[in-house]
Design an enzyme around this catalytic site. Structure first.
Site, short mmCIF file in Angstrom:
data_model
loop_
_atom_site.label_atom_id
_atom_site.label_comp_id
_atom_site.label_asym_id
_atom_site.label_seq_id
_atom_site.Cartn_x
_atom_site.Cartn_y
_atom_site.Cartn_z
N HIS A 134 42.44 33.48 44.56
CA HIS A 134 41.43 32.59 43.97
C HIS A 134 41.93 32.22 42.57
O HIS A 134 42.62 33.02 41.93
CB HIS A 134 40.13 33.38 43.89
CG HIS A 134 38.93 32.62 43.45
ND1 HIS A 134 38.68 32.30 42.14
CD2 HIS A 134 37.89 32.11 44.16
CE1 HIS A 134 37.53 31.65 42.06
NE2 HIS A 134 37.03 31.51 43.27
N ASP A 211 41.30 42.02 43.14
CA ASP A 211 40.16 41.12 43.14
C ASP A 211 39.34 41.47 44.38
O ASP A 211 39.69 41.08 45.49
CB ASP A 211 40.66 39.67 43.18
CG ASP A 211 39.52 38.67 43.39
OD1 ASP A 211 38.39 39.11 43.62
OD2 ASP A 211 39.79 37.46 43.31
N GLN A 214 35.52 39.55 47.57
CA GLN A 214 35.17 39.33 48.98
C GLN A 214 35.28 40.60 49.81
O GLN A 214 35.13 40.55 51.03
CB GLN A 214 36.07 38.23 49.59
CG GLN A 214 35.95 36.88 48.93
CD GLN A 214 34.57 36.24 49.09
OE1 GLN A 214 33.78 36.62 49.95
NE2 GLN A 214 34.28 35.26 48.25
N LYS A 237 27.65 38.00 44.99
CA LYS A 237 28.22 37.89 46.35
C LYS A 237 27.83 39.09 47.21
O LYS A 237 28.21 39.18 48.36
CB LYS A 237 29.75 37.80 46.27
CG LYS A 237 30.25 36.52 45.63
CD LYS A 237 31.74 36.46 45.66
CE LYS A 237 32.32 35.46 44.70
NZ LYS A 237 32.18 34.07 45.14
N CYS A 375 38.55 26.94 45.36
CA CYS A 375 39.21 27.54 44.18
C CYS A 375 40.46 28.29 44.59
O CYS A 375 40.78 29.36 44.04
CB CYS A 375 38.27 28.48 43.41
SG CYS A 375 36.84 27.64 42.76
N1 PMP Z 1 37.79 35.99 43.63
C1 PMP Z 1 37.41 35.66 44.86
C2 PMP Z 1 38.24 36.11 46.04
C3 PMP Z 1 36.27 34.89 45.04
O1 PMP Z 1 35.87 34.56 46.27
C4 PMP Z 1 35.52 34.50 43.90
C5 PMP Z 1 34.29 33.63 44.04
N2 PMP Z 1 34.43 32.56 44.93
C6 PMP Z 1 35.96 34.89 42.64
C7 PMP Z 1 37.09 35.65 42.54
C8 PMP Z 1 35.22 34.52 41.40
O2 PMP Z 1 33.98 35.17 41.35
P1 PMP Z 1 32.92 34.82 40.23
O3 PMP Z 1 32.75 33.34 40.27
O4 PMP Z 1 31.69 35.56 40.67
O5 PMP Z 1 33.46 35.30 38.94
#
Ligand code: PMP
Length: 417
Positions: A134, A211, A214, A237, A375
């Site tokens: 991401h 990270d 997910q 999430k 993203c």
């Molecule tokens: N990493 C991953 C794998 C994500 O799916 C996301 C959110 N789509 C993020 C990071 C970023 O998370 P946040 O917007 O809650 O900071």
């Protein structure tokens, strides 16, 4: 222990209708159709238990934390710190102090890049990332590389969306200082072989930042079993509120991490000549934190623990298999991300139909999916795509939700294609 309490603790079968009843929004309608919410990788809906805990806290225990000597502030501080311990226990941290509250995964990763990477990396040092990250696990490292002269090394993905482990092992070397990798890809659903990745990184002396955005909502995470050094995740999430998330860090690494944001609450003393900082985790929590958010996240953890993450994982695996079979039968549809190890993410394209148009037509059927690059532009580049449509599952989704999705897609194709 009496036989009765053993019975009370015996797991009951996963009852999705009971779970759904906890989420008020799931019984609402969109464009006159029952809501089919399939954008859980972006953010999940909230159960009554989380909403009630936050309301109760505001109504009876709310004050600022770590400040007042008065009763209410003491109670608020206790609730905030209790939430930290719940979150820590949930992911298997050794102590509550290994959990730093942040506003989410993005802030948590930036904290590590700035506070740890800034002090420990220099010219020629290498940071290993993967092609499936991401943007929030790419951009902070690019910024760090720009500041320090460190270099990025990118592990490619295979065409099924799995990580090229052979390439990963080849990229590791004596200059590798950090490995930053998604537990689970938000764009493809791939679940990475974390233990193998982490062990290989440690064998060459690198530290690993996971990270986990997910991962945490969908399976049992145990940071000690993984042996990761840092692990970032977001409350919103995992059925908690927005604005709160956490960074797990091994105690000895948090010790070596410098402050990220400066301000109140993160200091021991301030003079114009010198400021000294608190120990972790408070060193990283400058200013008034999202107190009620933390309480809500604690309630989300209670909720998930009560259901049991093993049951969540098994249920979602079955849903993913079911949804995969349904989508595979739709002509002109191609799934993007078909790794053997996947979580409940169905990313797809339809020949001749733009994902954004598809998303708009599905919305008219009450079906909420995401369309875009998620993203994760390097993933899109790998597949030569600008965007995919993505249905992402959570514990409250049903086979019927997937039936509605699968029945709506051909209608959309007919309209658009
Ligand atoms: N990493 C991953 C794998 C994500 O799916 C996301 C959110 N789509 C993020 C990071 C970023 O998370 P946040 O917007 O809650 O900071």
């Amino acid at each position: 222990m009496s036989g009765d309490s053993d019975i009370a603790r015996a797991p009951s079968p996963f009852d999705v209708e009971r779970v759904r009843a906890d989420f008020p929004i799931l019984s609402t309608t969109v464009h006159g159709k029952p809501l089919v919410y399939l954008d859980n990788a972006a953010s999940t809906q909230k159960p009554r238990q989380v909403l009630d805990s936050m309301r109760r806290f505001y109504e009876s225990d709310y004050a600022n934390v770590h400040r007042g000597l008065y009763q209410l502030s003491v109670r608020a501080t206790e609730a905030f710190e209790a939430a930290r311990c719940k979150v820590g226990r949930f992911v298997g941290a050794e102590s509550c102090g290994e959990i730093v509250f942040t506003s989410g995964t993005t802030t948590a990763i930036n904290l590590v890049a700035h506070g740890y990477g800034g002090d420990h990396l220099g010219p020629g040092d290498e940071i290993v990332l993967t092609e499936m990250e991401h943007h929030s696990n790419i951009v902070p490292w690019q910024m760090l590389a720009g500041r320090t002269g460190a270099e990025l090394r990118i592990v490619p993905i295979a065409d099924d969306g799995s990580l090229r482990m052979d390439e990963y092992e080849r990229l590791l070397g004596p200059r590798t200082r950090m490995v930053c990798v998604a537990h689970t890809s938000n764009a493809l659903g791939t679940r990475n072989p974390m233990r193998r990745i982490i062990d290989a990184a440690h064998a060459c002396g690198a530290i690993v930042v996971v990270d986990g955005a997910q991962g945490v909502p969908h399976e049992k995470i145990d940071v000690r079993e993984l042996d990761c050094d840092f692990f970032a995740f977001s409350g919103h999430k995992m059925f908690g509120p927005t604005g709160i998330g956490a960074l797990y860090g091994k105690a000895e690494l948090l010790e070596k991490t410098g402050p990220f944001l400066g301000g109140g609450e993160m200091i021991h003393s301030v003079t114009f000549d010198e400021t000294t900082y608190k120990d972790p985790p408070h060193r990283f929590e400058a200013g008034t934190p999202d107190i009620t958010g933390a309480v809500g996240l604690g309630a989300a953890v209670d909720y998930l623990e009560q259901i049991g993450m093993d049951r969540v994982e098994a249920y979602e695996r079955d849903l993913l298999d079911y949804g995969t079979r349904l989508l595979e039968e739709i002509p002109r549809l191609t799934l993007v991300g078909t790794a053997a190890e996947k979580c409940g993410i169905l990313s797809f394209v339809i020949d001749g139909v733009h994902p954004h148009d598809l998303g708009t037509v599905l919305d008219m059927e009450g079906v909420a999916v995401r369309a875009g690059h998620h993203c994760a532009q390097p993933v899109m580049d790998h597949f030569g795509l600008a965007a995919t449509a993505r249905a992402s599952l959570a514990l409250y989704n049903t086979r019927e939700d997937l039936d509605v999705l699968a029945a709506s897609i051909p209608k959309a194709i007919e309209l658009l294609g």
